[in-house]
Design a protein around this motif. Sequence first.
Motif, mmCIF file in Angstrom:
data_model
loop_
_atom_site.group_PDB
_atom_site.id
_atom_site.type_symbol
_atom_site.label_atom_id
_atom_site.label_comp_id
_atom_site.label_asym_id
_atom_site.label_seq_id
_atom_site.Cartn_x
_atom_site.Cartn_y
_atom_site.Cartn_z
ATOM 1 N N ARG A 130 107.941 -40.037 18.898
ATOM 2 C CA ARG A 130 109.027 -40.226 18.607
ATOM 3 C C ARG A 130 109.270 -40.943 17.312
ATOM 4 N NH1 ARG A 130 108.317 -40.391 23.685
ATOM 5 N NH2 ARG A 130 109.685 -39.441 25.258
ATOM 6 N N PRO A 131 110.505 -41.038 16.495
ATOM 7 C CA PRO A 131 110.673 -41.875 15.368
ATOM 8 C C PRO A 131 110.105 -43.127 15.212
ATOM 9 C CG PRO A 131 112.633 -40.490 15.634
ATOM 10 C CD PRO A 131 111.689 -40.599 17.286
ATOM 11 N N GLY A 132 109.042 -43.600 14.511
ATOM 12 C CA GLY A 132 108.504 -45.043 14.189
ATOM 13 C C GLY A 132 107.632 -45.255 15.365
ATOM 14 N N GLU A 133 107.106 -44.364 16.140
ATOM 15 C CA GLU A 133 106.047 -44.281 17.094
ATOM 16 C C GLU A 133 104.730 -43.931 16.808
ATOM 17 O OE1 GLU A 133 106.250 -43.421 21.748
ATOM 18 O OE2 GLU A 133 106.356 -41.587 20.619
ATOM 19 N N THR A 134 103.609 -44.671 17.267
ATOM 20 C CA THR A 134 102.093 -44.189 17.018
ATOM 21 C C THR A 134 101.559 -43.754 18.220
ATOM 22 O OG1 THR A 134 102.119 -45.562 15.014
ATOM 23 C CG2 THR A 134 99.910 -44.798 16.227
ATOM 24 N N VAL A 135 101.126 -42.363 18.556
ATOM 25 C CA VAL A 135 100.355 -42.136 19.747
ATOM 26 C C VAL A 135 98.919 -41.739 19.497
ATOM 27 C CG1 VAL A 135 100.356 -40.154 21.302
ATOM 28 C CG2 VAL A 135 102.539 -41.068 20.472
ATOM 29 N N ARG A 136 98.025 -42.256 20.360
ATOM 30 C CA ARG A 136 96.566 -42.311 20.175
ATOM 31 C C ARG A 136 96.086 -41.400 21.146
ATOM 32 N NH1 ARG A 136 93.639 -46.839 20.498
ATOM 33 N NH2 ARG A 136 92.548 -46.424 18.578
ATOM 34 N N THR A 137 95.177 -40.315 20.735
ATOM 35 C CA THR A 137 94.813 -39.315 21.725
ATOM 36 C C THR A 137 93.061 -39.266 21.356
ATOM 37 O OG1 THR A 137 94.869 -37.441 20.248
ATOM 38 C CG2 THR A 137 96.790 -37.959 21.510
ATOM 39 N N LEU A 138 92.368 -38.922 22.377
ATOM 40 C CA LEU A 138 91.242 -38.466 22.651
ATOM 41 C C LEU A 138 90.947 -36.942 22.351
ATOM 42 C CD1 LEU A 138 89.607 -41.134 24.922
ATOM 43 C CD2 LEU A 138 89.263 -41.027 22.507
ATOM 44 N N VAL A 139 90.095 -36.498 21.414
ATOM 45 C CA VAL A 139 89.898 -35.040 21.391
ATOM 46 C C VAL A 139 88.170 -34.714 20.940
ATOM 47 C CG1 VAL A 139 90.541 -35.003 18.926
ATOM 48 C CG2 VAL A 139 90.778 -32.944 20.326
ATOM 49 N N ARG A 140 87.948 -33.793 21.490
ATOM 50 C CA ARG A 140 86.586 -33.263 21.204
ATOM 51 C C ARG A 140 86.455 -31.711 20.989
ATOM 52 N NH1 ARG A 140 83.480 -34.874 25.658
ATOM 53 N NH2 ARG A 140 82.507 -36.441 24.347
ATOM 54 N N PHE A 141 86.109 -31.254 19.931
ATOM 55 C CA PHE A 141 86.135 -29.625 19.744
ATOM 56 C C PHE A 141 84.855 -29.150 20.019
ATOM 57 C CE2 PHE A 141 89.636 -31.440 17.201
ATOM 58 C CZ PHE A 141 90.672 -30.383 17.401
ATOM 59 N N ASP A 142 84.738 -28.711 21.268
ATOM 60 C CA ASP A 142 83.426 -28.127 21.590
ATOM 61 C C ASP A 142 83.435 -26.741 22.241
ATOM 62 O OD1 ASP A 142 84.551 -28.735 23.966
ATOM 63 O OD2 ASP A 142 83.175 -30.363 24.801
ATOM 64 N N ALA A 143 84.364 -26.099 21.952
ATOM 65 C CA ALA A 143 84.490 -24.726 22.606
ATOM 66 C C ALA A 143 84.273 -23.616 21.545
ATOM 67 C CB ALA A 143 85.888 -24.615 23.026
ATOM 68 N N HIS A 144 84.784 -23.696 20.401
ATOM 69 C CA HIS A 144 84.367 -22.680 19.229
ATOM 70 C C HIS A 144 84.667 -23.457 18.141
ATOM 71 C CE1 HIS A 144 85.475 -19.505 22.361
ATOM 72 N NE2 HIS A 144 86.554 -20.214 22.685
ATOM 73 N N GLU A 145 83.441 -22.866 17.178
ATOM 74 C CA GLU A 145 83.491 -23.233 15.952
ATOM 75 C C GLU A 145 84.675 -22.335 15.091
ATOM 76 O OE1 GLU A 145 79.345 -22.953 14.461
ATOM 77 O OE2 GLU A 145 78.880 -24.713 15.550
ATOM 78 N N GLY A 146 84.932 -22.949 13.819
ATOM 79 C CA GLY A 146 85.855 -22.004 12.992
ATOM 80 C C GLY A 146 86.958 -22.713 12.548
ATOM 81 N N ALA A 147 87.939 -22.004 11.927
ATOM 82 C CA ALA A 147 88.946 -22.682 11.359
ATOM 83 C C ALA A 147 90.225 -22.548 12.118
ATOM 84 C CB ALA A 147 89.336 -21.728 9.816
ATOM 85 N N PHE A 148 91.023 -23.898 12.218
ATOM 86 C CA PHE A 148 92.260 -23.936 13.152
ATOM 87 C C PHE A 148 93.310 -24.692 12.162
ATOM 88 C CE2 PHE A 148 88.373 -23.855 15.761
ATOM 89 C CZ PHE A 148 88.572 -22.944 16.787
ATOM 90 N N VAL A 149 94.286 -24.960 12.920
ATOM 91 C CA VAL A 149 95.368 -25.553 12.228
ATOM 92 C C VAL A 149 96.022 -26.816 13.485
ATOM 93 C CG1 VAL A 149 96.351 -23.722 10.983
ATOM 94 C CG2 VAL A 149 97.120 -23.941 13.137
ATOM 95 N N LEU A 150 96.429 -27.845 12.682
ATOM 96 C CA LEU A 150 97.193 -28.884 13.144
ATOM 97 C C LEU A 150 98.798 -28.575 12.919
ATOM 98 C CD1 LEU A 150 97.738 -31.510 14.553
ATOM 99 C CD2 LEU A 150 96.759 -32.705 12.459
ATOM 100 N N HIS A 151 99.762 -28.590 13.742
ATOM 101 C CA HIS A 151 100.907 -28.386 13.144
ATOM 102 C C HIS A 151 102.197 -29.172 14.106
ATOM 103 C CE1 HIS A 151 102.296 -25.167 16.032
ATOM 104 N NE2 HIS A 151 100.769 -24.975 16.015
ATOM 105 N N CYS A 152 103.434 -29.385 13.571
ATOM 106 C CA CYS A 152 104.300 -29.924 14.544
ATOM 107 C C CYS A 152 105.026 -28.485 15.085
ATOM 108 C CB CYS A 152 105.439 -30.405 13.717
ATOM 109 S SG CYS A 152 106.840 -30.832 14.591
ATOM 110 N N HIS A 153 105.268 -28.635 16.534
ATOM 111 C CA HIS A 153 105.600 -27.629 16.980
ATOM 112 C C HIS A 153 107.374 -27.385 17.133
ATOM 113 C CE1 HIS A 153 104.780 -24.153 19.900
ATOM 114 N NE2 HIS A 153 103.433 -24.827 20.155
ATOM 115 N N ASN A 154 107.970 -28.084 16.308
ATOM 116 C CA ASN A 154 109.181 -27.845 15.844
ATOM 117 C C ASN A 154 109.300 -26.548 14.853
ATOM 118 O OD1 ASN A 154 111.709 -28.071 14.260
ATOM 119 N ND2 ASN A 154 112.132 -29.989 15.209
ATOM 120 N N LEU A 155 109.985 -25.537 15.284
ATOM 121 C CA LEU A 155 109.856 -24.534 14.318
ATOM 122 C C LEU A 155 110.047 -24.747 12.818
ATOM 123 C CD1 LEU A 155 108.827 -21.420 14.111
ATOM 124 C CD2 LEU A 155 111.211 -20.954 14.808
#
Length: 267
Positions: free
Chosen positions: A230-255
């Motif tokens: 949300r506006p003004g908010e900070t969200v923290r997540t834990l993530v581990r990429f261990d399924a596939h190597e390669g190129a990926f994207v990070l994006h906003c899901h608002n089209l």
Amino acid sequence: ATTVNGVPNATLSVTRSLYRFRLLNGSNARVFRIALGDNASFKLIANDAGLLAAPIEITSMFLAPGNRAEILVDFASFPHGSAVELKSLAFTGDMTMGSSQGTARPLMRFVGQHIGNGGTAPSTLVPFVPHDLAAVKRTRQFMITMPGGGHGGGHGGGMSADLINGLLYEMNRTDFTVPFGELEIWEFQNMAEHMHPMHPHGALFQVISRSTSPTLPPEDTGWKDTILVRPGETVRTLVRFDAHEGAFVLHCHNLEHEDGGMMLNFD
């Protein structure tokens, strides 16, 4: 009107039984706060990545573009012949003037029949083994900004743009590299006036904190792949990429935001 399975003002005839519904927010930008009429309770049993550890009884939940959820609704608890509304409750959304984000709206109606065969919600579902915070190797920060109001896709010079860490998406540029198999904290900081459902490809993540609340809402539990910031908010997540190597994207899901350049490439 909001469409459900392509139908505006949708209705569904239901018996006095326990139903399992799979929800997907396929809107280009609208966030829904899912609820039933008369503030009736229902059970959340799954989110983006599948079943939770156990059903969670709730009266509302947020579903952002790209989010999925599964819920159990027991129509045996409603009066015979009654019509039950599935709706989106009002909430504080985008901070921009004139935005309709967060306005209440009907989604569909369930029309009850007197027949039914019951149904019982399970007490447990799929075990959840969280990431170990002690194993975190590094923290990555992603600052979301929309200079000039956003949606322009500009490359500077005062033009509007939708940015992550000050960068506008470029197809042939690699913005960062993640070591395979290492646990990281990904921190999303929303410095813009819009809500942003952030979505990395290639891995699931665990939400660990929201700056706006001491506790996480039920829809943040389990394994996720899209998180509403949300506006003004900070969200923290834990993530581990261990399924596939390669190129990926990070994006906003608002089209509109994604098309305006709010996306990064990573290896």
